[in-house]
Design a protein around this motif. Structure first.
Motif, short mmCIF file in Angstrom:
data_model
loop_
_atom_site.label_atom_id
_atom_site.label_comp_id
_atom_site.label_asym_id
_atom_site.label_seq_id
_atom_site.Cartn_x
_atom_site.Cartn_y
_atom_site.Cartn_z
N ASP A 163 10.57 -5.52 14.69
CA ASP A 163 12.00 -6.16 14.54
C ASP A 163 11.41 -6.44 13.35
OD1 ASP A 163 12.71 -5.27 16.56
OD2 ASP A 163 12.09 -7.57 18.24
N LYS A 164 10.36 -6.81 12.77
CA LYS A 164 10.16 -7.09 10.88
C LYS A 164 10.69 -6.50 9.82
CE LYS A 164 6.45 -9.73 12.50
NZ LYS A 164 4.89 -10.56 12.54
N THR A 165 10.28 -5.26 9.79
CA THR A 165 10.69 -4.16 9.20
C THR A 165 12.09 -4.01 9.17
OG1 THR A 165 10.59 -1.67 10.61
CG2 THR A 165 8.51 -3.44 9.28
N ASP A 166 12.76 -3.84 10.46
CA ASP A 166 14.26 -4.10 9.78
C ASP A 166 14.94 -5.13 9.78
OD1 ASP A 166 14.09 -2.12 11.66
OD2 ASP A 166 14.97 -2.78 13.82
N LYS A 167 14.41 -6.55 9.56
CA LYS A 167 14.93 -7.21 9.61
C LYS A 167 14.55 -8.12 7.74
CE LYS A 167 14.95 -10.42 13.54
NZ LYS A 167 14.16 -11.35 14.09
N GLU A 168 12.78 -7.24 7.39
CA GLU A 168 12.37 -7.65 5.91
C GLU A 168 12.85 -6.14 5.31
OE1 GLU A 168 8.12 -9.08 7.15
OE2 GLU A 168 8.88 -10.26 7.86
N GLY A 169 12.92 -5.36 5.52
CA GLY A 169 13.19 -3.80 4.66
C GLY A 169 11.85 -3.79 3.62
N PHE A 170 12.30 -2.88 3.03
CA PHE A 170 10.74 -2.90 1.86
C PHE A 170 11.98 -2.92 -0.03
CE2 PHE A 170 10.29 -1.13 6.15
CZ PHE A 170 8.29 -0.98 6.06
N CYS A 171 11.29 -3.00 -0.56
CA CYS A 171 10.92 -2.88 -2.06
C CYS A 171 10.90 -1.58 -2.44
CB CYS A 171 10.17 -3.81 -2.91
SG CYS A 171 8.77 -3.13 -2.93
N ARG A 172 12.14 -1.61 -3.77
CA ARG A 172 11.78 0.24 -4.52
C ARG A 172 10.50 0.86 -4.68
NH1 ARG A 172 14.93 0.39 -10.27
NH2 ARG A 172 16.60 0.43 -8.42
N TYR A 173 9.60 -0.39 -5.02
CA TYR A 173 8.09 0.28 -4.94
C TYR A 173 7.47 0.98 -3.67
CZ TYR A 173 3.02 -0.28 -5.74
OH TYR A 173 2.26 -0.16 -6.30
N HIS A 174 7.68 -0.16 -2.60
CA HIS A 174 6.78 -0.36 -1.80
C HIS A 174 8.07 0.95 -0.82
CE1 HIS A 174 4.26 -3.55 -1.87
NE2 HIS A 174 4.05 -2.29 -1.92
N PHE A 175 9.26 1.34 -0.89
CA PHE A 175 9.77 3.11 -0.57
C PHE A 175 9.32 4.14 -1.36
CE2 PHE A 175 13.95 0.63 1.39
CZ PHE A 175 13.60 0.82 2.42
N LEU A 176 8.74 4.12 -2.53
CA LEU A 176 8.61 4.96 -3.50
C LEU A 176 7.28 5.10 -2.79
CD1 LEU A 176 7.86 7.12 -5.61
CD2 LEU A 176 7.68 5.31 -7.33
N LYS A 177 6.39 4.08 -2.29
CA LYS A 177 4.56 4.16 -1.84
C LYS A 177 4.76 5.02 -0.58
CE LYS A 177 2.35 2.65 -5.18
NZ LYS A 177 0.87 3.66 -5.88
N MET A 178 6.12 4.57 0.45
CA MET A 178 5.89 4.79 1.45
C MET A 178 6.51 6.14 1.94
SD MET A 178 7.97 1.78 3.32
CE MET A 178 8.72 2.70 4.72
N TYR A 179 7.05 6.66 0.69
CA TYR A 179 7.26 8.24 0.86
C TYR A 179 6.36 9.36 0.22
CZ TYR A 179 10.12 12.36 -0.74
OH TYR A 179 10.25 13.72 -0.87
N GLN A 180 5.51 9.14 -0.63
CA GLN A 180 4.22 9.48 -1.08
C GLN A 180 3.15 9.71 -0.19
OE1 GLN A 180 4.10 6.86 -4.97
NE2 GLN A 180 4.53 8.66 -6.00
N TYR A 181 3.45 8.66 0.74
CA TYR A 181 2.42 8.66 2.31
C TYR A 181 2.30 9.49 2.51
CZ TYR A 181 -0.92 6.38 5.40
OH TYR A 181 -1.50 5.67 6.32
N GLY A 182 3.84 10.08 2.95
CA GLY A 182 4.14 10.87 3.74
C GLY A 182 4.58 10.24 5.34
N ASN A 183 4.48 11.27 6.17
CA ASN A 183 4.86 10.83 7.63
C ASN A 183 6.11 10.84 7.62
OD1 ASN A 183 5.69 10.04 9.96
ND2 ASN A 183 4.04 8.29 10.06
N THR A 184 6.98 12.38 8.08
CA THR A 184 8.31 12.33 7.43
C THR A 184 8.60 11.06 9.01
OG1 THR A 184 8.21 13.95 7.33
CG2 THR A 184 10.23 13.46 7.81
N LEU A 185 8.59 11.47 10.03
CA LEU A 185 8.78 10.73 11.13
C LEU A 185 8.91 8.90 11.30
CD1 LEU A 185 10.13 11.03 13.89
CD2 LEU A 185 7.89 11.57 14.76
#
Length: 253
Positions: A51-73
């Motif tokens: 619910d929180k991630t749906d509403k708040e989303g992520f900035c460009r910087y942390h989307f990059l960090k999340m992609y690099q972190y892995g966990n495709t699912l």
């Protein structure tokens, strides 16, 4: 002062003899938040977190960090329901969209003022980030703890005096917070200490970077590197914070 659970991270950060203790804390907090958001605990499957991630989303910087972190699912699940939220809100914004009426002269003015509801919504979305918000809330508590320890713990004040100072980003936050959190009688003492500390360490970085430049002169090819081998990344950190040379933080398998 006896060490408490909430003082351990700050003591650890100063013990690391980093260019900035708060950069040290920031990196650890960010890694913990990536682990929480996408790690093996699968918090992204919890409805209250999503619910929180749906509403708040992520900035460009942390989307990059999340992609690099892995966990495709995990990333896919987060994006799936966040897009549902975005599409629902976007449809609502389209229905109520109404651009401002500009005069003939207004059209020739260069302004940063937002003149329509769609842009205002997009700007708000761009600035919103679940990880940033969690970090900022925790960082504020560490600033409180820093000044509590400064007021109560002579050993901590000595650690501060013997440290390498701070990056300019976190130093600015400390200067702002000091006025709010320290009694008036401690202002002069605190600012005298940290200004001298920063002057000395900024000069140290300047000398390290300058010597690195000199090392590229053929006449100095056999000279000692002194403390300049990592001067570039430390110099960048001192100015803007963070760790330019840090490896990508990835999901633990």
């Amino acid at each position: 002062m006896k060490e408490q659970l909430y003082t351990i991270p700050l003591n650890d950060a100063f013990a690391a003899q980093d260019e900035c203790p708060f950069c040290f804390i920031e990196q650890k907090l960010e890694q913990d938040l990536l682990d929480f958001t996408l790690g093996s605990g699968s918090s992204y499957m919890e409805s209250d977190i999503r619910d929180k991630t749906d509403k708040e989303g992520f900035c460009r910087y942390h989307f990059l960090k999340m992609y690099q972190y892995g966990n495709t699912l995990g990333n896919a699940w987060i994006l799936k329901t966040h897009y549902q939220q975005i599409n629902h809100t976007f449809a609502s914004e389209v229905k109520k969209f109404k651009p401002a009426k500009l005069s003939f002269m207004d059209r020739f003015k260069h302004t940063t003022e937002v003149n329509n509801t769609m842009t205002a919504w997009i700007y708000k979305e761009r600035q919103s980030c679940y990880i940033c918000k969690q970090y900022e809330d925790t960082y504020a508590r560490y600033l409180d703890t820093f000044f509590y320890m400064y007021k109560k713990d002579a050993a901590f004040r000595k650690k501060l005096e013997e440290s390498k100072g701070f990056c300019l980003v976190h130093f600015g936050d400390l200067c702002q917070s000091a006025v709010e959190k320290l009694p008036q009688k401690q202002h002069d003492e605190f600012f005298t200490t940290i200004f001298a500390l920063m002057e000395a360490n900024l000069k140290r970085i300047e000398e390290d970077v300058s010597w690195m430049v000199e090392k590229f002169d053929y006449r100095n090819k056999d000279a000692d590197w002194k403390n300049s081998r990592d001067a570039i990344q430390r110099g960048m950190q001192k100015l803007k914070g963070g760790y330019p040379a840090a490896p990508i933080y990835q999901q633990k398998k």
